[in-house]
Design a protein around this motif. Sequence first.
Motif, PDB file in Angstrom:
ATOM      1  N   ASP A   1      36.077  52.020  19.129  1.00  0.00           N
ATOM      2  CA  ASP A   1      34.727  51.460  19.129  1.00  0.00           C
ATOM      3  C   ASP A   1      34.845  49.955  18.960  1.00  0.00           C
ATOM      4  O   ASP A   1      35.026  49.453  17.856  1.00  0.00           O
ATOM      5  CB  ASP A   1      33.879  52.061  18.002  1.00  0.00           C
ATOM      6  CG  ASP A   1      32.413  51.650  18.112  1.00  0.00           C
ATOM      7  OD1 ASP A   1      32.117  50.727  18.911  1.00  0.00           O
ATOM      8  OD2 ASP A   1      31.574  52.251  17.417  1.00  0.00           O
ATOM      9  N   ARG A   2      34.783  49.267  20.080  1.00  0.00           N
ATOM     10  CA  ARG A   2      34.838  47.802  20.057  1.00  0.00           C
ATOM     11  C   ARG A   2      33.419  47.264  20.209  1.00  0.00           C
ATOM     12  O   ARG A   2      33.084  46.585  21.182  1.00  0.00           O
ATOM     13  CB  ARG A   2      35.754  47.276  21.171  1.00  0.00           C
ATOM     14  CG  ARG A   2      37.166  47.827  21.107  1.00  0.00           C
ATOM     15  CD  ARG A   2      37.885  47.422  19.818  1.00  0.00           C
ATOM     16  NE  ARG A   2      39.194  48.053  19.735  1.00  0.00           N
ATOM     17  CZ  ARG A   2      40.345  47.422  20.010  1.00  0.00           C
ATOM     18  NH1 ARG A   2      40.342  46.159  20.362  1.00  0.00           N
ATOM     19  NH2 ARG A   2      41.494  48.065  19.908  1.00  0.00           N
ATOM     20  N   SER A   3      32.596  47.677  19.253  1.00  0.00           N
ATOM     21  CA  SER A   3      31.224  47.167  19.179  1.00  0.00           C
ATOM     22  C   SER A   3      30.938  47.025  17.696  1.00  0.00           C
ATOM     23  O   SER A   3      31.830  47.192  16.869  1.00  0.00           O
ATOM     24  CB  SER A   3      30.241  48.140  19.839  1.00  0.00           C
ATOM     25  OG  SER A   3      29.963  49.249  18.981  1.00  0.00           O
ATOM     26  N   SER A   4      29.705  46.752  17.362  1.00  0.00           N
ATOM     27  CA  SER A   4      29.318  46.657  15.952  1.00  0.00           C
ATOM     28  C   SER A   4      29.393  48.018  15.254  1.00  0.00           C
ATOM     29  O   SER A   4      29.280  48.098  14.040  1.00  0.00           O
ATOM     30  CB  SER A   4      27.892  46.137  15.865  1.00  0.00           C
ATOM     31  OG  SER A   4      27.038  47.027  16.574  1.00  0.00           O
TER      32      SER A   4
ATOM     33  N   PHE B   1      25.044  52.010  21.376  1.00  0.00           N
ATOM     34  CA  PHE B   1      24.605  50.618  21.212  1.00  0.00           C
ATOM     35  C   PHE B   1      23.132  50.489  20.798  1.00  0.00           C
ATOM     36  O   PHE B   1      22.602  49.391  20.738  1.00  0.00           O
ATOM     37  CB  PHE B   1      24.862  49.781  22.494  1.00  0.00           C
ATOM     38  CG  PHE B   1      26.207  50.032  23.123  1.00  0.00           C
ATOM     39  CD1 PHE B   1      27.376  49.807  22.419  1.00  0.00           C
ATOM     40  CD2 PHE B   1      26.304  50.523  24.422  1.00  0.00           C
ATOM     41  CE1 PHE B   1      28.629  50.052  23.009  1.00  0.00           C
ATOM     42  CE2 PHE B   1      27.546  50.765  25.028  1.00  0.00           C
ATOM     43  CZ  PHE B   1      28.708  50.534  24.321  1.00  0.00           C
TER      44      PHE B   1
ATOM     45  N   THR C   1      25.144  43.993  19.721  1.00  0.00           N
ATOM     46  CA  THR C   1      26.314  44.026  20.603  1.00  0.00           C
ATOM     47  C   THR C   1      26.424  42.721  21.369  1.00  0.00           C
ATOM     48  O   THR C   1      25.479  41.936  21.436  1.00  0.00           O
ATOM     49  CB  THR C   1      26.172  45.187  21.614  1.00  0.00           C
ATOM     50  OG1 THR C   1      24.804  45.305  22.009  1.00  0.00           O
ATOM     51  CG2 THR C   1      26.623  46.492  21.004  1.00  0.00           C
ATOM     52  N   LYS C   2      27.603  42.523  21.986  1.00  0.00           N
ATOM     53  CA  LYS C   2      27.815  41.339  22.833  1.00  0.00           C
ATOM     54  C   LYS C   2      28.437  41.800  24.161  1.00  0.00           C
ATOM     55  O   LYS C   2      28.947  42.932  24.250  1.00  0.00           O
ATOM     56  CB  LYS C   2      28.693  40.319  22.116  1.00  0.00           C
ATOM     57  CG  LYS C   2      30.023  40.845  21.644  1.00  0.00           C
ATOM     58  CD  LYS C   2      30.769  39.795  20.825  1.00  0.00           C
ATOM     59  CE  LYS C   2      32.201  40.250  20.555  1.00  0.00           C
ATOM     60  NZ  LYS C   2      32.322  41.641  20.042  1.00  0.00           N
TER      61      LYS C   2
ATOM     62  N   ASP D   1      31.377  44.642  24.979  1.00  0.00           N
ATOM     63  CA  ASP D   1      31.597  45.652  23.925  1.00  0.00           C
ATOM     64  C   ASP D   1      31.715  47.031  24.569  1.00  0.00           C
ATOM     65  O   ASP D   1      31.069  47.309  25.587  1.00  0.00           O
ATOM     66  CB  ASP D   1      30.417  45.671  22.946  1.00  0.00           C
ATOM     67  CG  ASP D   1      30.510  44.561  21.901  1.00  0.00           C
ATOM     68  OD1 ASP D   1      31.443  43.729  21.970  1.00  0.00           O
ATOM     69  OD2 ASP D   1      29.626  44.534  21.018  1.00  0.00           O
ATOM     70  N   TYR D   2      32.515  47.883  23.963  1.00  0.00           N
ATOM     71  CA  TYR D   2      32.673  49.223  24.545  1.00  0.00           C
ATOM     72  C   TYR D   2      33.048  50.255  23.492  1.00  0.00           C
ATOM     73  O   TYR D   2      33.468  49.900  22.385  1.00  0.00           O
ATOM     74  CB  TYR D   2      33.725  49.207  25.661  1.00  0.00           C
ATOM     75  CG  TYR D   2      35.131  48.876  25.224  1.00  0.00           C
ATOM     76  CD1 TYR D   2      35.634  47.574  25.307  1.00  0.00           C
ATOM     77  CD2 TYR D   2      35.984  49.877  24.733  1.00  0.00           C
ATOM     78  CE1 TYR D   2      36.934  47.269  24.910  1.00  0.00           C
ATOM     79  CE2 TYR D   2      37.288  49.581  24.344  1.00  0.00           C
ATOM     80  CZ  TYR D   2      37.755  48.275  24.427  1.00  0.00           C
ATOM     81  OH  TYR D   2      39.034  47.979  24.035  1.00  0.00           O
TER      82      TYR D   2
END
Lengths: 201, 201
Positions: free
Chosen positions: B83-86, B138, B156-157, B160-161
């Motif tokens: 999880d490469r998001s917040s 998200f 998120t930016k 992000d994934y």
Amino acid sequence: MASELVRIPARRGKATRLKRGQTIKIINTHGSQVVDTWAFVDGLMTEFMSMEHSRATHLKMVPAVGDALVTNKRRKILTLIDDRSSGVHDTLIAACDNERYGLLGCTEYHDNCTDNLAAALAELGLRPPETPSPLNLFMNIPWTSAGRLSFEEPKTKPGDYVVLRAEIDTVVAMSACPQDILPINGKSRQPTEAHFQVSDG
Amino acid sequence: MASELVRIPARRGKATRLKRGQTIKIINTHGSQVVDTWAFVDGLMTEFMSMEHSRATHLKMVPAVGDALVTNKRRKILTLIDDRSSGVHDTLIAACDNERYGLLGCTEYHDNCTDNLAAALAELGLRPPETPSPLNLFMNIPWTSAGRLSFEEPKTKPGDYVVLRAEIDTVVAMSACPQDILPINGKSRQPTEAHFQVSDG
């Protein structure tokens, strides 16, 4: 006019029809019994009370007095018109099923709310199209700010009740949850009967 | 081996099959797009990823890396492996539908995630048995200790994934949510495309 008091036997389910405007009082007779509750549009079983649609409407985790629960088609189906309990109920957790008890270590069939829903509707000649996520009356699933959940004892006492009003002709089904492994029905882990009563609004 | 990057057009849905062990990377390409996500057991569409069963398993409002989401039969179907998001996602809110937009004031048909799910599956020759409560990637629905919910901008930016691994042969469907009335897809209220990529585990 109120009809007779109907018993939901311990570990079992029961269903009833409500005409629009009628109310149902669901009673925590012995004080620590969770009652999983569903509502289906009478004559259109694929439209039913939906927790995820209701949360999006109320913007609340748990409905409060005055809130109408809505169907998966966003129509009002049941309004919570009175709550003589702690107000602690659950909308987050699925009905228990035999698979759930297997994961909790049971090696034989265990009574469960999913099968109770089907059996209760069968008494009316009906079948659920699936097992919708129930309104778990009196069920205490607290959440933390970090989003952790836990299964806790009910915050109720004998005779606590809620009253729901039908906004449309409805089939209401209830299950006196047979969970006796977790303390969700009290620390004695002893599921009990509950009762309900239908009134003409 | 990773397959091509597939586009989920703005306001539309897309579905793909995953074999057990394959992964799917779902990318918030432009940084503020909610992606409603569903998973069905391939060949058994009535068994699908269930938010209410998953919450009961994880005891979390939102899955974290390492958590397996489960079906309405309590089987593991998708595991969140990266999880490469917040880490802010939603499991509480129903997919939007045309009825929802009607209640928000729309007087004409509005694109919606429920119809996107059906259209995405139709491209694979499949039909959803219903619209299960989605994993809203998200999507930022914060809760308070008192249980109030609100629809907020994503945290998120761009780029992000998340990565999900199939634990069983699965059909995954996604919808780039067309919500442009509430700020759930960013304060510009401008739904955008998203992307996904399937890899061989």
